[in-house]
Design a protein around this motif. Structure first.
Motif, PDB file in Angstrom:
ATOM      1  N   THR A  89      -0.030  13.751  13.538  1.00  0.00           N
ATOM      2  CA  THR A  89       0.689  13.130  12.418  1.00  0.00           C
ATOM      3  C   THR A  89      -0.131  12.070  11.713  1.00  0.00           C
ATOM      4  O   THR A  89       0.146  11.724  10.566  1.00  0.00           O
ATOM      5  CB  THR A  89       1.990  12.490  12.910  1.00  0.00           C
ATOM      6  OG1 THR A  89       1.681  11.403  13.810  1.00  0.00           O
ATOM      7  CG2 THR A  89       2.859  13.513  13.630  1.00  0.00           C
ATOM      8  N   SER A 107      -0.542   5.200   3.109  1.00  0.00           N
ATOM      9  CA  SER A 107       0.779   5.468   2.554  1.00  0.00           C
ATOM     10  C   SER A 107       1.115   4.380   1.549  1.00  0.00           C
ATOM     11  O   SER A 107       0.905   3.196   1.815  1.00  0.00           O
ATOM     12  CB  SER A 107       1.851   5.493   3.643  1.00  0.00           C
ATOM     13  OG  SER A 107       3.143   5.525   3.080  1.00  0.00           O
ATOM     14  N   TYR A 146       6.329   5.199   0.332  1.00  0.00           N
ATOM     15  CA  TYR A 146       7.453   6.117   0.256  1.00  0.00           C
ATOM     16  C   TYR A 146       7.521   7.060   1.441  1.00  0.00           C
ATOM     17  O   TYR A 146       8.285   7.990   1.458  1.00  0.00           O
ATOM     18  CB  TYR A 146       7.449   6.918  -1.052  1.00  0.00           C
ATOM     19  CG  TYR A 146       6.100   7.133  -1.693  1.00  0.00           C
ATOM     20  CD1 TYR A 146       5.785   6.474  -2.870  1.00  0.00           C
ATOM     21  CD2 TYR A 146       5.161   7.971  -1.127  1.00  0.00           C
ATOM     22  CE1 TYR A 146       4.551   6.656  -3.474  1.00  0.00           C
ATOM     23  CE2 TYR A 146       3.930   8.150  -1.734  1.00  0.00           C
ATOM     24  CZ  TYR A 146       3.625   7.509  -2.892  1.00  0.00           C
ATOM     25  OH  TYR A 146       2.404   7.675  -3.481  1.00  0.00           O
ATOM     26  N   SER A 147       6.698   6.840   2.453  1.00  0.00           N
ATOM     27  CA  SER A 147       6.829   7.556   3.711  1.00  0.00           C
ATOM     28  C   SER A 147       7.497   6.622   4.706  1.00  0.00           C
ATOM     29  O   SER A 147       6.888   5.671   5.188  1.00  0.00           O
ATOM     30  CB  SER A 147       5.460   7.997   4.238  1.00  0.00           C
ATOM     31  OG  SER A 147       5.578   8.495   5.556  1.00  0.00           O
ATOM     32  N   SER A 180       8.412   7.058   7.770  1.00  0.00           N
ATOM     33  CA  SER A 180       7.822   7.087   9.106  1.00  0.00           C
ATOM     34  C   SER A 180       6.521   6.292   9.158  1.00  0.00           C
ATOM     35  O   SER A 180       6.249   5.576  10.127  1.00  0.00           O
ATOM     36  CB  SER A 180       7.564   8.533   9.546  1.00  0.00           C
ATOM     37  OG  SER A 180       6.734   9.209   8.611  1.00  0.00           O
ATOM     38  N   ALA A 181       5.711   6.382   8.094  1.00  0.00           N
ATOM     39  CA  ALA A 181       4.457   5.621   8.040  1.00  0.00           C
ATOM     40  C   ALA A 181       4.737   4.128   7.941  1.00  0.00           C
ATOM     41  O   ALA A 181       4.074   3.312   8.580  1.00  0.00           O
ATOM     42  CB  ALA A 181       3.605   6.082   6.870  1.00  0.00           C
TER      43      ALA A 181
END
Length: 263
Positions: free
Chosen positions: A81, A173, A176-177, A179-180
């Motif tokens: 990931t 990033s 807008y991620s 998870s990041a």
């Protein structure tokens, strides 16, 4: 309606300080003296009744310094990931505040200085080295994430890509991620953002020359060249271990020269 009072706690501040001075040479034309000092400060919370039930339960720990950080344990970047990973200490499948079980004391272990004063005939040379060992936040605690607007240290150039899975920084990033962003927020609050630092700094140096009495009618004259913050040796990840706020430069090197005249 209310009163501000001290907490029913006990904090002990103590330490040891040592000073040493020695005249290495004391000749007619050559003199050399060395001084050395070192301090071992200690700050400990020794008493806090019902600490676990209070609102300070995540701020203080009995037997530790009053300046601590509770942190996640950083495990590295997921090679698939490209995101930071952390230890799920309670094995509930979530990474949240309950997993911040690493306690780091933000403190100075010791600090001191080594000074030398040399004199050869009309010449004089003085210089002072400052030394310190401390545990503190590094650049990862201040510089945000790769993708936010702003300059970054060169350490952020080694970021994850499909062809660079051994990177030290997760994939970029712009925010807008989710998870990041969550992984980066945890990274800032992990033990990767804290380190033990050793620092040796040439804090001050001065070279001077005294002109003989009576020269051009002057009773006393001295020409000198001085410098401050001339050299920094440290394992610290950041600009300067004594000035670690992001977006600001550390102490500058300053050089000055002058002449003292006495008539």
């Amino acid at each position: 309606a209310s009163i501000q009072s001290n907490l029913n706690a006990r904090v002990v501040n103590k330490g040891l300080e040592f000073y040493f001075s020695h005249k290495n040479l004391n000749g007619k034309n050559l003199k050399w003296e060395t001084t050395f000092n070192i301090t071992f400060p200690k700050n400990v919370l020794t008493k806090f009744p019902d600490l676990e039930k209070s609102t300070y339960s995540n701020t203080y720990v009995i037997g530790k310094s009053t300046n601590i950080r509770r942190l996640y344990h950083y495990e590295g970047i997921n090679p698939t990931t490209g995101l930071y990973t952390f230890s799920d200490t309670n094995n509930d499948g979530l990474i949240n505040s309950k997993d911040r079980t690493i306690i780091k004391e933000m403190k100075t272990y010791w600090f001191g200085g080594i000074g030398n004063q040399l004199q050869f005939k009309n010449w004089s040379l003085d210089f002072l080295f400052q030394i310190t060992k401390q545990q503190q936040s590094n650049l990862f605690a201040y510089e945000g994430y790769l993708g936010s607007m702003g300059n970054k240290s060169v350490a952020f150039l080694n970021y994850w890509t499909p062809t660079n899975i051994e990177a030290t920084i997760q994939k970029p990033s712009a925010g807008y991620s989710a998870s990041a962003a969550a992984a980066n927020a945890a990274f800032i609050q992990s033990d990767a953002s804290v380190m033990n630092t050793y620092t040796v700094r040439l804090s001050n140096a001065s070279l001077g020359y005294s002109i003989s009495k009576g020269f051009l009618g002057v009773d006393d004259a001295r020409i000198y060249l001085q410098g401050q913050n001339l050299l920094l040796l440290s394992n610290y990840k950041g600009i300067d271990p004594e000035f670690s706020l992001a977006g600001y430069t550390g102490p500058m090197t300053v050089l000055s020269m002058g002449v003292n005249l006495k008539f």
